[in-house]
Design a protein around this motif. Structure first.
Motif, PDB file in Angstrom:
ATOM      1  N   GLU A 193       0.830  -1.201   0.000  1.00  0.00           N
ATOM      2  CA  GLU A 193       0.000   0.000   0.000  1.00  0.00           C
ATOM      3  C   GLU A 193       0.870   1.259   0.000  1.00  0.00           C
ATOM      4  O   GLU A 193       0.547   2.251  -0.647  1.00  0.00           O
ATOM      5  N   LEU A 194       1.973   1.209   0.717  1.00  0.00           N
ATOM      6  CA  LEU A 194       2.884   2.363   0.736  1.00  0.00           C
ATOM      7  C   LEU A 194       3.431   2.668  -0.655  1.00  0.00           C
ATOM      8  O   LEU A 194       3.615   3.839  -1.018  1.00  0.00           O
ATOM      9  N   LEU A 195       3.663   1.641  -1.438  1.00  0.00           N
ATOM     10  CA  LEU A 195       4.198   1.844  -2.787  1.00  0.00           C
ATOM     11  C   LEU A 195       3.201   2.552  -3.708  1.00  0.00           C
ATOM     12  O   LEU A 195       3.592   3.119  -4.722  1.00  0.00           O
ATOM     13  N   LYS A 196       1.927   2.523  -3.368  1.00  0.00           N
ATOM     14  CA  LYS A 196       0.922   3.210  -4.176  1.00  0.00           C
ATOM     15  C   LYS A 196       1.008   4.734  -4.038  1.00  0.00           C
ATOM     16  O   LYS A 196       0.448   5.461  -4.863  1.00  0.00           O
ATOM     17  N   LEU A 197       1.665   5.200  -2.990  1.00  0.00           N
ATOM     18  CA  LEU A 197       1.714   6.640  -2.714  1.00  0.00           C
ATOM     19  C   LEU A 197       2.813   7.273  -3.567  1.00  0.00           C
ATOM     20  O   LEU A 197       3.981   7.310  -3.178  1.00  0.00           O
ATOM     21  N   LEU A 218      12.323   1.418  -0.139  1.00  0.00           N
ATOM     22  CA  LEU A 218      11.256   0.437  -0.320  1.00  0.00           C
ATOM     23  C   LEU A 218      11.000   0.219  -1.812  1.00  0.00           C
ATOM     24  O   LEU A 218      10.817   1.166  -2.568  1.00  0.00           O
ATOM     25  N   ASN A 219      10.997  -1.044  -2.220  1.00  0.00           N
ATOM     26  CA  ASN A 219      10.661  -1.375  -3.603  1.00  0.00           C
ATOM     27  C   ASN A 219       9.997  -2.752  -3.631  1.00  0.00           C
ATOM     28  O   ASN A 219       9.902  -3.443  -2.609  1.00  0.00           O
ATOM     29  N   GLU A 220       9.532  -3.160  -4.799  1.00  0.00           N
ATOM     30  CA  GLU A 220       8.785  -4.408  -4.919  1.00  0.00           C
ATOM     31  C   GLU A 220       9.624  -5.628  -4.542  1.00  0.00           C
ATOM     32  O   GLU A 220       9.122  -6.566  -3.922  1.00  0.00           O
ATOM     33  N   ASN A 241       3.642  10.243  -4.348  1.00  0.00           N
ATOM     34  CA  ASN A 241       4.347  11.442  -3.876  1.00  0.00           C
ATOM     35  C   ASN A 241       5.022  11.232  -2.524  1.00  0.00           C
ATOM     36  O   ASN A 241       5.403  12.192  -1.856  1.00  0.00           O
ATOM     37  N   VAL A 242       5.161   9.973  -2.117  1.00  0.00           N
ATOM     38  CA  VAL A 242       5.795   9.666  -0.833  1.00  0.00           C
ATOM     39  C   VAL A 242       6.948   8.693  -1.059  1.00  0.00           C
ATOM     40  O   VAL A 242       6.758   7.616  -1.620  1.00  0.00           O
ATOM     41  N   GLU A 243       8.140   9.075  -0.607  1.00  0.00           N
ATOM     42  CA  GLU A 243       9.292   8.173  -0.647  1.00  0.00           C
ATOM     43  C   GLU A 243       9.370   7.447   0.689  1.00  0.00           C
ATOM     44  O   GLU A 243       9.252   8.065   1.753  1.00  0.00           O
ATOM     45  N   VAL A 244       9.574   6.135   0.636  1.00  0.00           N
ATOM     46  CA  VAL A 244       9.574   5.328   1.856  1.00  0.00           C
ATOM     47  C   VAL A 244      10.907   4.591   1.985  1.00  0.00           C
ATOM     48  O   VAL A 244      11.413   4.029   1.005  1.00  0.00           O
TER      49      VAL A 244
END
Length: 961
Positions: free
Chosen positions: A101-105, A181-183, A107-110
């Motif tokens: 779900e975080l990867l869907k954002l 964070l990546n797939e 405009n947000v780098e995680v």
């Protein structure tokens, strides 16, 4: 010292040195606990809305926590605002799906920190010239942001502040060493992920079921205990029967356990034979299984009467209305054969088939159950059950009691092409176009669902759309089917089974799932049609509100087009049936009225469409008012009073009064045959309703109430009553009250409307109604109308600050302000933008002016900060004008400036009160603007500093286009 530096310094002084120091609330340090009106989430959203960038350092994140921010993050992405989130794998709390779900954002780098024991909980927001910080106990979970008892400190700092520097330095240090964070990282994490006992135990606490739905039917029935709602309902049912009542009605929101409740009551009643009636065969087996869990007994005690089964001799018989009402079977039963009869979804009982049942059977007790007793077919379900509502719990109460699965509602904009948005007349071709299908996929993917697999319902506008949209989605790789009234019962059941197993991801339908079906595993609902009514809206939303072990919440995605009925959305979500436009707007401005972790979010464009619908819709048409009136009259079994409307959360008495002048005339419009009142009595009721029903000042209400109790009252006794209430009392206010009742305050037209003569006479030291009113009050019927006005006015006054004339953020008309500021006359027709009078300066600003106004005179009134209003005087004035000098000298003359504003003319005549204001030093300037002929006009501008910054939700509502 610069103004901002001074404000922050003063705020820190109040927060850490002297709590009594009077400062601007905008930068004041505060503790966020989720126990006050302002929870952690609302503050977080406020800071996100106004920041340039944001930085989160949080150990634990849940999908529900992310869901509460997704709409805001979507809007920020469109504005180009970006942020960073630093999180961890500490204790394996963060689940693999959450990282997806975080990867869907976009405009947000995680990043993932490698810091051992990482357990931080901090949120930093960079604004234009300062930073704000929330730090404390709240992780990014929906419970921590809205429901749990938390301790978080909110602070404001300039960039060079040591504390903010320390926070940012610590963050940057951990950020540089973090893993992006990546797939692939998620795949690796998922492969090695093990749920720790800590997480399992907490997950068990999160997923609570009302009763033991999965219990073994053959187990000890006494092991299943009623929940809180059921205990209260059972007590009220017992008390109802103790009065000799033979019938009772249960009104209970979908998912709150009506079937179990009825089974518990049957167990208490212990009938020799019981009959349970439903309108669909597929419900019977589930209802019978639930009853066996509660009642126990042998299998042969239970039987079904339907198209497929004929167990007519069973002690506990579960029957479909279609089979039972046929003469072939109905005549086989003695009228007194069943001691206890229950009817599920009893709002359908207006049909002829049910009438046969009522006419044939004579049970000792008849129980009806429904989630929506409101009907539009003129059938009075309340009358059928002798007006005995044994128990009622609606959606908002059920959520508060945690009886339902929480939901996160997202009002999203529907597909728009070439500036044209989906509306009521959009062709099927456009509804199923590739572009709209992609738009739908984007939204259902972005907003997601709780659980491992999506189990979704999509409500469409027509059968054709359902079939063709299903086909289009299948071509995109989804597994869906369309299900409509054309399908058989077996086909429907098969589709639901496939949806549960995952063979299907979505069922697309029109309205066959509005009610009467139990699909507790549903974790996402998409509404692809306009809201037809608040009842249908709640029925469809309710399909996902049953608790289930596979989900922690349900996602509701409402695709909002250019629909006339958009105004129904906040009405349905809030349950506010007042038809007061200001109430409806406030439910859009501040959606933080749901208890627990459920949330409501609207994308900015979608929100704008709803406000437009509210502005352009007449909520007080004769049909709307008559339907609400009929519904309440049916419920009560008598002509309701205005107070009855308030107590039953129905029409606002002000809406009634505005429509008809007074309640007596309203009843005439409702075609009621009522006793006659004289023309003057009607004028008095109009005066009392128009002037005092809104409850904006308690003083007149107390005087009327006193004179209803006794023929006259001494002035000293009246003053004492006011003082006992803790309200302000002074000579100017008392004189104002007297001028209101003598009609001296009012315009010529109003005096004629109110009967020309004083309502209350004022002796040297006492007050009394005029002789004609005193005589009328001997008529109990007339008196009851006056008493009704007083009761409603007192109830409304509870919303206002008793200690001062005006209450922050309440709405007032120019006329209200003339009265409440103790002006001698109603000068509302000549105030226009402002007026200097009686040491007061009320300023009225329409924030978004009509284009023709802007074209003729280019005023630029605006809030340049939550506590600073950039204001324009009237045109053709200079710094030397007498009027301007008077405003600049208010401190010397002890004159008070009051600021009022409304978003646009669509809001009617009332303005939000923003509080008292002072002119900022060195801000007044003489400027030039141009009229429509491009001719220069002088004007004076200045900054008005508000004593309190505008409440953030109202601030954003006003300033946004």
């Amino acid at each position: 010292m610069e103004p901002l530096v001074q404000k922050i310094e003063d705020s820190l002084h109040k927060g850490f040195i002297d709590q009594h120091k009077h400062v601007s609330a905008q930068f004041k340090p505060k503790l966020l606990t989720n126990r006050a009106q302002e929870n952690v989430l609302s503050t977080l959203l406020q800071e996100l809305k106004t920041c340039k960038t944001f930085t989160f350092s949080v150990a634990f994140i849940t999908e529900g926590g992310l869901a509460t921010l997704k709409t805001m993050l979507y809007d920020l992405r469109k504005k180009g605002v970006k942020g960073r989130i630093l999180t961890s794998t500490f204790l394996n709390f963060n689940q693999p799906k959450m990282f997806k779900e975080l990867l869907k954002l976009e405009n947000v780098e995680v990043r993932l920190t490698g810091v051992k024991g990482f357990h931080s909980k901090g949120y930093i927001f960079e604004h234009d010239d300062y930073y704000s910080l929330i730090v404390g106990s709240s992780n990014l979970t929906d419970h921590a942001l809205k429901a749990n008892y938390e301790w978080n400190l909110f602070l404001t700092s300039l960039e060079n502040g040591e504390v903010i520097q320390h926070f940012t330095n610590q963050f940057e240090e951990a950020w540089k060493e973090g893993t992006i964070l990546n797939e692939q990282w998620i795949l690796d994490y998922q492969e090695n992920y093990v749920v720790t006992p800590f997480i399992q135990n907490n997950a068990t606490k999160i997923i609570e079921v009302n009763t033991e739905y999965l219990a073994n039917p053959l187990s000890d029935s006494l092991s299943i205990k009623p929940n809180k709602m059921q205990i209260e309902a059972l007590q009220q049912l017992k008390a109802l029967r103790a009065t000799g009542a033979k019938k009772g009605l249960i009104i209970s929101a979908t998912g709150t356990g009506k079937t179990f409740l009825s089974a518990f009551d049957v167990r208490n009643f212990q009938p020799k034979k019981m009959l349970f009636i439903v309108h669909r065969e597929q419900i019977l087996k589930k209802a019978m299984a639930d009853y066996r869990k509660i009642l126990g007994g042998n299998e042969e005690d239970y039987g079904i009467l339907s198209g497929h089964s004929k167990d007519i001799h069973a002690r506990y018989l579960f029957a479909t209305i279609q089979t039972l009402s046929s003469e072939q079977y109905l005549q086989q039963f003695d009228p007194k054969e069943f001691d206890y009869i229950l009817i599920d979804e009893v709002h359908r009982a207006g049909a002829k088939s049910y009438e046969k049942i009522f006419n044939h059977f004579q049970p000792q007790f008849l129980l009806g159950m429904t989630a929506t007793p409101e009907r539009t077919d003129d059938y009075n379900i309340f009358e059928r059950f002798d007006y005995n509502v044994a128990y009622e719990i609606r959606l908002q109460s059920a959520l508060e009691e945690e009886m339902l699965c929480p939901f996160h509602y997202f009002g999203v904009i529907d597909y728009e092409q070439n500036g044209v948005l989906i509306d009521e007349v959009t062709t099927l071709q456009k509804l199923i176009s590739d572009e709209r299908v992609e738009h739908i996929i984007d939204k259902i993917t972005y907003y997601g669902f709780s659980g491992e697999k999506v189990h979704g319902l999509m409500f469409c506008s027509s059968k054709e759309e359902a079939y063709k949209l299903s086909s289009a989605l299948n071509k995109k790789g989804f597994k869906t089917c369309a299900l409509t009234g054309d399908h058989s019962q077996d086909e429907r059941e098969e589709a639901i089974k496939r949806l549960e197993t995952g063979d299907l991801q979505y069922i697309l339908t029109v309205d066959i799932f509005n009610e009467g079906i139990d699909i507790p595993f549903i974790n996402q609902i998409a509404m692809l049609r306009q809201t037809q009514s608040s009842i249908i809206f709640i029925q469809q939303l309710g399909r996902g509100l049953r608790k289930h072990a596979s989900k922690e919440y349900v996602t509701i995605i409402d695709f909002i087009g250019n629909y006339k009925n958009n105004y129904l959305i906040p009405i349905a979500l809030s349950g506010d049936q007042s038809m007061n436009k200001d109430n409806v707007r406030r439910k859009m401005v501040n959606t933080n009225y749901l208890q627990g972790i459920s949330t409501i979010h609207f994308e900015e464009i979608a929100k704008r469409r709803i406000f437009e619908s509210i502005n352009h819709t007449n909520l007080s048409t004769l049909k709307i008012l008559r339907d609400a009136y009929t519904e309440l009259k049916n419920r009560l079994g008598k002509i309701p009073s205005m107070n009855d409307f308030m107590q039953n959360h129905s029409l606002d008495p002000e809406v009634i009064s505005d429509y008809a002048g007074n309640y007596y005339r309203f009843l005439l419009k409702m075609k009621e045959e009522i006793l006659a009142l004289s023309a003057y009595e009607q004028q008095v009721l109009t005066m009392l309703s128009h002037e005092f029903l809104n409850g904006k000042r308690i003083h007149e209400i107390v005087l009327i109430e006193s004179l209803l109790q006794q023929q006259s009252i001494f002035k000293e006794a009246y003053i004492q009553r006011l003082q006992d209430l803790g309200t302000y009392v002074d000579d100017k206010t008392l004189q104002s009250v007297e001028r209101i009742f003598s009609l001296a305050f009012h315009s010529t037209n109003d005096r004629k409307k109110y009967g020309l003569k004083p309502i209350i006479l004022f002796g040297q030291n006492s007050y009394q109604f005029n002789a004609e009113i005193q005589l009328s009050l001997s008529n109990h019927y007339f008196k009851s109308f006056v008493e009704d006005i007083v009761i409603c006015a007192k109830c409304k006054n509870a919303q206002y600050d008793q200690t001062r004339p005006l209450t922050l953020y309440k709405k007032y008309s120019r006329r209200d302000v003339c009265r409440l500021l103790n002006w001698e006359h109603d000068d509302s027709s000549t105030i226009y933008g402002y007026r200097i009078k009686h040491q007061t300066v009320p300023i009225f600003v329409t924030y978004h002016k009509k284009e023709e106004v802007n074209a003729s005179v280019d005023y630029g009134d605006e809030l340049i900060a939550p506590d600073v209003f950039h204001w324009y005087t009237r045109s053709k004035l200079t710094l030397e004008s007498k009027e301007v000098k008077a405003i600049l000298a208010v401190k010397d003359t002890h004159t008070t400036i009051h600021m009022f504003t409304k978003k646009d003319d669509g809001e009617g005549f009332d303005f939000y009160y923003l509080g008292e204001a002072n002119v900022m030093e060195n801000s007044p300037k003489q400027e030039t603007m141009y009229d429509k002929n491009n001719k220069e006009i002088s004007v004076v501008t200045m900054n008005m500093v508000l004593e309190q910054p505008v409440q953030y939700d109202i601030y954003h509502y006003l300033v946004e286009e």
